[in-house]
Design an enzyme around this catalytic site. Structure first.
Site, PDB file in Angstrom:
ATOM      1  N   HIS A   1       0.940  -1.073  -0.144  1.00 16.96           N
ATOM      2  CA  HIS A   1       0.006  -0.090  -0.020  1.00 16.96           C
ATOM      3  C   HIS A   1       0.832   1.270   0.039  1.00 16.96           C
ATOM      4  O   HIS A   1       1.204   1.601   1.267  1.00 16.96           O
ATOM      5  CB  HIS A   1      -0.730  -0.023   1.293  1.00 16.96           C
ATOM      6  CG  HIS A   1      -1.753  -1.214   1.348  1.00 16.96           C
ATOM      7  ND1 HIS A   1      -1.229  -2.256   1.723  1.00 16.96           N
ATOM      8  CD2 HIS A   1      -3.033  -1.227   1.042  1.00 16.96           C
ATOM      9  CE1 HIS A   1      -2.558  -3.304   1.598  1.00 16.96           C
ATOM     10  NE2 HIS A   1      -3.482  -2.691   1.196  1.00 16.96           N
TER      11      HIS A   1
ATOM     12  N   HIS B   1      -4.014   3.374  -3.286  1.00 18.18           N
ATOM     13  CA  HIS B   1      -3.961   2.956  -1.907  1.00 18.18           C
ATOM     14  C   HIS B   1      -3.295   1.600  -1.856  1.00 18.18           C
ATOM     15  O   HIS B   1      -2.504   1.333  -1.012  1.00 18.18           O
ATOM     16  CB  HIS B   1      -5.530   2.907  -1.489  1.00 18.18           C
ATOM     17  CG  HIS B   1      -5.914   2.196  -0.326  1.00 18.18           C
ATOM     18  ND1 HIS B   1      -5.506   2.729   1.102  1.00 18.18           N
ATOM     19  CD2 HIS B   1      -6.032   0.747   0.017  1.00 18.18           C
ATOM     20  CE1 HIS B   1      -5.763   1.641   1.806  1.00 18.18           C
ATOM     21  NE2 HIS B   1      -6.223   0.456   1.328  1.00 18.18           N
TER      22      HIS B   1
ATOM     23  N   HIS C   1      -1.920  -1.055   7.082  1.00 16.22           N
ATOM     24  CA  HIS C   1      -1.539  -1.097   5.928  1.00 16.22           C
ATOM     25  C   HIS C   1      -0.247  -0.553   5.257  1.00 16.22           C
ATOM     26  O   HIS C   1       0.377  -1.000   4.349  1.00 16.22           O
ATOM     27  CB  HIS C   1      -2.594  -1.069   4.870  1.00 16.22           C
ATOM     28  CG  HIS C   1      -3.287   0.339   4.871  1.00 16.22           C
ATOM     29  ND1 HIS C   1      -4.229   0.699   5.901  1.00 16.22           N
ATOM     30  CD2 HIS C   1      -3.243   1.201   4.142  1.00 16.22           C
ATOM     31  CE1 HIS C   1      -4.680   1.823   5.943  1.00 16.22           C
ATOM     32  NE2 HIS C   1      -3.807   2.192   4.648  1.00 16.22           N
TER      33      HIS C   1
ATOM     34  N   ASP D   1     -33.102 -13.505  31.306  1.00 14.07           N
ATOM     35  CA  ASP D   1     -32.735 -12.898  30.366  1.00 14.07           C
ATOM     36  C   ASP D   1     -32.980 -13.215  28.822  1.00 14.07           C
ATOM     37  O   ASP D   1     -32.891 -12.488  28.031  1.00 14.07           O
ATOM     38  CB  ASP D   1     -31.161 -12.215  30.449  1.00 14.07           C
ATOM     39  CG  ASP D   1     -31.186 -11.183  31.595  1.00 14.07           C
ATOM     40  OD1 ASP D   1     -32.054 -10.441  31.855  1.00 14.07           O
ATOM     41  OD2 ASP D   1     -29.841 -11.006  32.277  1.00 14.07           O
TER      42      ASP D   1
ATOM     43  N   PRO E   1      -6.377  -4.437  11.370  1.00 19.73           N
ATOM     44  CA  PRO E   1      -7.749  -4.104  11.347  1.00 19.73           C
ATOM     45  C   PRO E   1      -7.869  -2.557  11.743  1.00 19.73           C
ATOM     46  O   PRO E   1      -7.478  -2.093  12.839  1.00 19.73           O
ATOM     47  CB  PRO E   1      -8.287  -5.110  12.765  1.00 19.73           C
ATOM     48  CG  PRO E   1      -7.209  -6.223  12.893  1.00 19.73           C
ATOM     49  CD  PRO E   1      -5.986  -5.325  12.225  1.00 19.73           C
TER      50      PRO E   1
ATOM     51  N   GLY F   1     -10.198   5.488   7.229  1.00 17.00           N
ATOM     52  CA  GLY F   1     -10.923   4.205   7.545  1.00 17.00           C
ATOM     53  C   GLY F   1     -10.683   4.015   9.217  1.00 17.00           C
ATOM     54  O   GLY F   1     -11.725   3.317   9.559  1.00 17.00           O
TER      55      GLY F   1
ATOM     56  N   ARG G   1     -18.371 -16.541  39.437  1.00 16.20           N
ATOM     57  CA  ARG G   1     -18.005 -15.038  39.433  1.00 16.20           C
ATOM     58  C   ARG G   1     -17.836 -14.532  40.531  1.00 16.20           C
ATOM     59  O   ARG G   1     -16.813 -13.605  40.464  1.00 16.20           O
ATOM     60  CB  ARG G   1     -19.500 -14.565  38.566  1.00 16.20           C
ATOM     61  CG  ARG G   1     -20.618 -14.437  39.392  1.00 16.20           C
ATOM     62  CD  ARG G   1     -21.600 -13.650  38.824  1.00 16.20           C
ATOM     63  NE  ARG G   1     -22.984 -13.825  39.634  1.00 16.20           N
ATOM     64  CZ  ARG G   1     -24.011 -12.700  39.670  1.00 16.20           C
ATOM     65  NH1 ARG G   1     -23.873 -11.678  39.083  1.00 16.20           N
ATOM     66  NH2 ARG G   1     -24.969 -13.007  40.238  1.00 16.20           N
TER      67      ARG G   1
ATOM     68  N   HIS H   1     -28.780 -13.286  25.821  1.00 16.52           N
ATOM     69  CA  HIS H   1     -27.885 -13.211  26.714  1.00 16.52           C
ATOM     70  C   HIS H   1     -27.180 -14.800  27.146  1.00 16.52           C
ATOM     71  O   HIS H   1     -26.491 -14.668  28.230  1.00 16.52           O
ATOM     72  CB  HIS H   1     -28.283 -12.405  28.001  1.00 16.52           C
ATOM     73  CG  HIS H   1     -28.654 -10.923  27.996  1.00 16.52           C
ATOM     74  ND1 HIS H   1     -29.006 -10.390  27.053  1.00 16.52           N
ATOM     75  CD2 HIS H   1     -27.963 -10.102  28.787  1.00 16.52           C
ATOM     76  CE1 HIS H   1     -29.157  -9.109  26.892  1.00 16.52           C
ATOM     77  NE2 HIS H   1     -28.425  -8.888  28.087  1.00 16.52           N
TER      78      HIS H   1
ATOM     79  N   GLU I   1     -17.649  -2.754  24.654  1.00 12.29           N
ATOM     80  CA  GLU I   1     -16.626  -3.992  24.819  1.00 12.29           C
ATOM     81  C   GLU I   1     -15.643  -4.086  23.743  1.00 12.29           C
ATOM     82  O   GLU I   1     -14.582  -4.365  24.164  1.00 12.29           O
ATOM     83  CB  GLU I   1     -17.629  -5.345  24.726  1.00 12.29           C
ATOM     84  CG  GLU I   1     -18.758  -5.414  25.866  1.00 12.29           C
ATOM     85  CD  GLU I   1     -19.730  -4.687  25.683  1.00 12.29           C
ATOM     86  OE1 GLU I   1     -21.047  -4.943  26.273  1.00 12.29           O
ATOM     87  OE2 GLU I   1     -19.855  -3.888  24.561  1.00 12.29           O
TER      88      GLU I   1
ATOM     89  N   HIS J   1     -21.694 -15.187  33.570  1.00 14.92           N
ATOM     90  CA  HIS J   1     -22.871 -15.325  32.927  1.00 14.92           C
ATOM     91  C   HIS J   1     -22.740 -16.325  31.815  1.00 14.92           C
ATOM     92  O   HIS J   1     -23.165 -15.874  30.616  1.00 14.92           O
ATOM     93  CB  HIS J   1     -23.786 -14.216  32.526  1.00 14.92           C
ATOM     94  CG  HIS J   1     -24.133 -13.335  33.845  1.00 14.92           C
ATOM     95  ND1 HIS J   1     -23.179 -12.545  34.622  1.00 14.92           N
ATOM     96  CD2 HIS J   1     -25.313 -12.807  34.375  1.00 14.92           C
ATOM     97  CE1 HIS J   1     -23.854 -12.063  35.710  1.00 14.92           C
ATOM     98  NE2 HIS J   1     -24.980 -12.294  35.468  1.00 14.92           N
TER      99      HIS J   1
END
Length: 663
Positions: free
Chosen positions: A27, A262, A67, A469, A116, A157, A357, A473, A411, A461
């Site tokens: 690139h 590119h 890239h 739920d 990414p 991007g 947990r 979930h 997340e 969970h």
């Protein structure tokens, strides 16, 4: 721009174009247009030392637009990081030090694996958070031993990807003023002008997030770029976002400003035209004038001098604050494996039913005193994930010393930030959410695994036990997803001892992420549970004979079902062995003799019990075995009702075991 600076900038461009042309792959667009801003940053504003790329107080640089890797490789070569011309000539070739996208741990000077788009932005936020936390912890008046910036460079991007918005929203909230983002704004994407899908006011968005925004109208104006960087450094209240307007493929007449610049080599004729347009003095590929190398050598000396000055400062700091030097060493050292293994208090538990947990929360609060560098939190779920470190304060713009991070409902960015925290060093990150939302985290868990980072994911969970739920979930296929990923230890414990084992694996890991998959519902403490869980799979309840009629293999909450089924089968005169398999990944790493002792090949009657998809269990049950697993997305009802509905009962396990014995 002086003649030597012009030559030094163009050296980056020429080396990038030559390497991409030789590889016939790559690139060129980003290296050609971003070379001036990269040169100005590395030459005059970024604190780094090629002779010691791991200097702890260096500024960090992440090329989020991975890239454009030849931009970074050209810089590393010219600044003397050890990349040779031959390395550049081997761009994108097998086993070279110049792979298609930058790879952390593979090429000296690469701070993060990127590719990414947007991922580097999230990791940069993590690095800036680590710097802020360590500075608040260690700095004393007159002794700013932690004092450096995090720079990220990316393009359109990176700004389109949602991860950057998630991460920058948090960065602005936290007022991370040591974070500076360079936005290569060339208005071109692979499909053409960005206007076809991206017409927003990016700077306005960044201001809304809480960033100072600056604009450089001409991407070749080194003075303007330098002034913007210094203005960013001068702002002590906000992170900064510098829009640098460029032309993709700059200097190549046939490609400049076009989408074709590119992601494909310029072509032999266009590389020649690039040389002519830039006034490059040599037609020979990879030839760089001596005066350019001398300029870079002079520039590099400033970094060495900066480290030498810091070393003297730190020596004085260590003498004046010996307790802080001791703490510094603890923060930067791995946990003592043997000491933790033999720590009775660490392994102690109450003999009563508890959710894993909750047990994990207990382990976190034991580890926080053993590992002062432990630093983490949850995606707005700490009360449910049980991830709060008691008495350790919250990391915020008002208190960077706090050890509990509030990531908000982010997340994907949270997982990227944890990578940045780990990459920075000096902190040991953990992050948490509901297991089903590991779907959002997966791309960044993969990057962590690629980089060999010992990040920890607390994923609670863990099954249909979530109950009311409902299927949105209730994780079904997520265990198989994470188990399929190389270099990730997925650990689903059955009780207190196994939960302690899972955290031991996470705390002592050196180059492997750990996913702790934990129950919402209470589970009994199992009589046969032991530290053998550290081997991934073990006999938790042996058969009476050396050659049982069958083997039941289970993980997590289903181990108790398996043990109860064993008792019921014994009442009918059927002798079986129960194996707990908290981690397939770790079990597979054991030697053949151990694996044979747990799962003898001669015993083909096997049943796997797990409240998740059966994918992956075929390896252990074989053609003659069976599974008690999930084959749908679950339902909304109390967890106990769902376990009955989907066959996770003693009666069904007994029935299934009998069916494989008859075969």
């Amino acid at each position: 721009m002086s003649d030597i600076e012009n030559l030094s900038v163009n050296a980056i461009r020429i080396l990038a174009a030559d390497a991409i042309q030789k590889a016939n792959s790559g690139h060129p667009g980003l290296p050609l247009d971003a070379a001036p801003m990269a040169y100005e940053l590395w030459a005059h504003h970024m604190k780094h030392n090629a002779k010691n790329p791991k200097w702890s107080n260096r500024d960090r640089f992440i090329l989020s637009g991975g890239h454009g890797s030849m931009l970074l490789y050209s810089l590393l070569h010219l600044f003397g990081y050890g990349l040779t011309i031959d390395d550049l000539k081997n761009f994108r070739q097998l086993d070279s030090l110049t792979p298609g996208h930058p790879e952390y741990g593979h090429t000296v000077g690469v701070e993060a694996t990127t590719g990414p788009l947007g991922a580097g932005m999230g990791m940069a936020v993590g690095m800036a958070m680590a710097e802020a936390h360590l500075a608040a912890t260690f700095n004393k008046p007159g002794f700013d031993v932690v004092d450096h910036y995090t720079f990220a460079l990316g393009g359109d991007g990176c700004m389109m990807e949602g991860i950057s918005s998630e991460a920058f929203s948090l960065a602005g909230t936290l007022k991370l003023n040591k974070l500076i983002v360079l936005y290569d704004s060339n208005s071109i994407s692979i499909e053409g002008s960005t206007d076809i899908a991206f017409s927003e006011d990016v700077a306005a968005r960044m201001r809304a997030f809480g960033f100072q925004t600056l604009t450089v109208e001409d991407g070749n104006d080194l003075a303007a770029i330098g002034a913007a960087i210094e203005a960013a450094k001068a702002n002590k209240e906000h992170p900064s976002f510098i829009t640098v307007k460029t032309q993709i493929g700059y200097g190549c007449p046939a490609k400049q400003g076009k989408a074709s610049a590119h992601g494909e080599p310029l072509g032999v004729e266009n590389v020649a035209a690039l040389r002519e347009t830039l006034g490059w003095p040599s037609k020979e590929a990879f030839a760089v004038p001596d005066e350019v190398y001398k300029n870079y050598e002079t520039l590099s000396k400033a970094g060495a001098d900066a480290e030498e000055k810091w070393n003297k400062l730190f020596d004085e700091y260590a003498k004046k604050f010996p307790d802080m030097k001791k703490l510094w060493d603890e923060y930067h050292a791995p946990v003592d494996k043997e000491k933790l293994l033999n720590n009775k208090a660490y392994w102690a538990y109450e003999d009563k039913p508890q959710a894993t947990r909750s047990l994990s929360g207990t382990m976190i609060n034991r580890l926080k005193d053993i590992m002062p560098q432990l630093f983490g939190g949850s995606a707005d779920l700490a009360p449910s994930n049980k991830t709060e470190m008691k008495g350790e304060g919250d990391f915020s713009s008002k208190d960077y010393k706090g050890r509990n991070i509030h990531f908000g409902v982010r997340e994907l960015a949270m997982a990227a930030i944890s990578n940045g925290l780990a990459l920075h060093g000096g902190v040991r990150p953990y992050v948490a959410t509901f297991f089903v939302f590991s779907d959002y985290m997966k791309p960044m868990i993969r990057i962590a695994a690629l980089m060999g980072l010992p990040t920890t994911y607390v994923l609670t969970h863990d099954s249909i036990g979530v109950g009311e739920d409902g299927p949105t979930h209730e994780p079904i296929e997520q265990l198989a997803m994470l188990r399929a990923m190389p270099n990730v230890n997925v650990f689903r414990p059955a009780d207190a001892t196994e939960t302690a084992a899972g955290w031991y694996v996470a705390a002592t890991s050196e180059k492997t992420p750990t996913a702790l998959v934990l129950s919402r519902q209470n589970l009994p403490q199992l009589a046969g549970s032991s530290k053998e869980a550290l081997r991934g799979g073990y006999v938790i309840s042996p058969s009476k004979s050396e050659t049982p009629a069958a083997i039941i293999i289970a993980s997590g909450s289903e181990v108790a079902f398996a043990v109860d089924a064993q008792k019921a089968l014994a009442d009918e005169g059927i002798d079986v062995r129960v194996v707990s398999m908290p981690s397939m990944d770790i079990f597979e790493a054991q030697d053949d003799a151990y694996k044979e002792s747990v799962l003898p090949k001669s015993i083909r009657a096997r049943v796997a019990v797990e409240a998740a998809a059966d994918f992956g269990w075929g390896k252990y049950v074989g053609l003659d075995g069976a599974t008690v697993t999930m084959h749908s997305f679950g339902a909304s009802a109390p967890g106990s009702v769902l376990f009955n509905k989907f066959g996770f009962t003693v009666d069904n396990v007994v029935k299934t075991v009998k069916s494989v014995i008859k075969k």
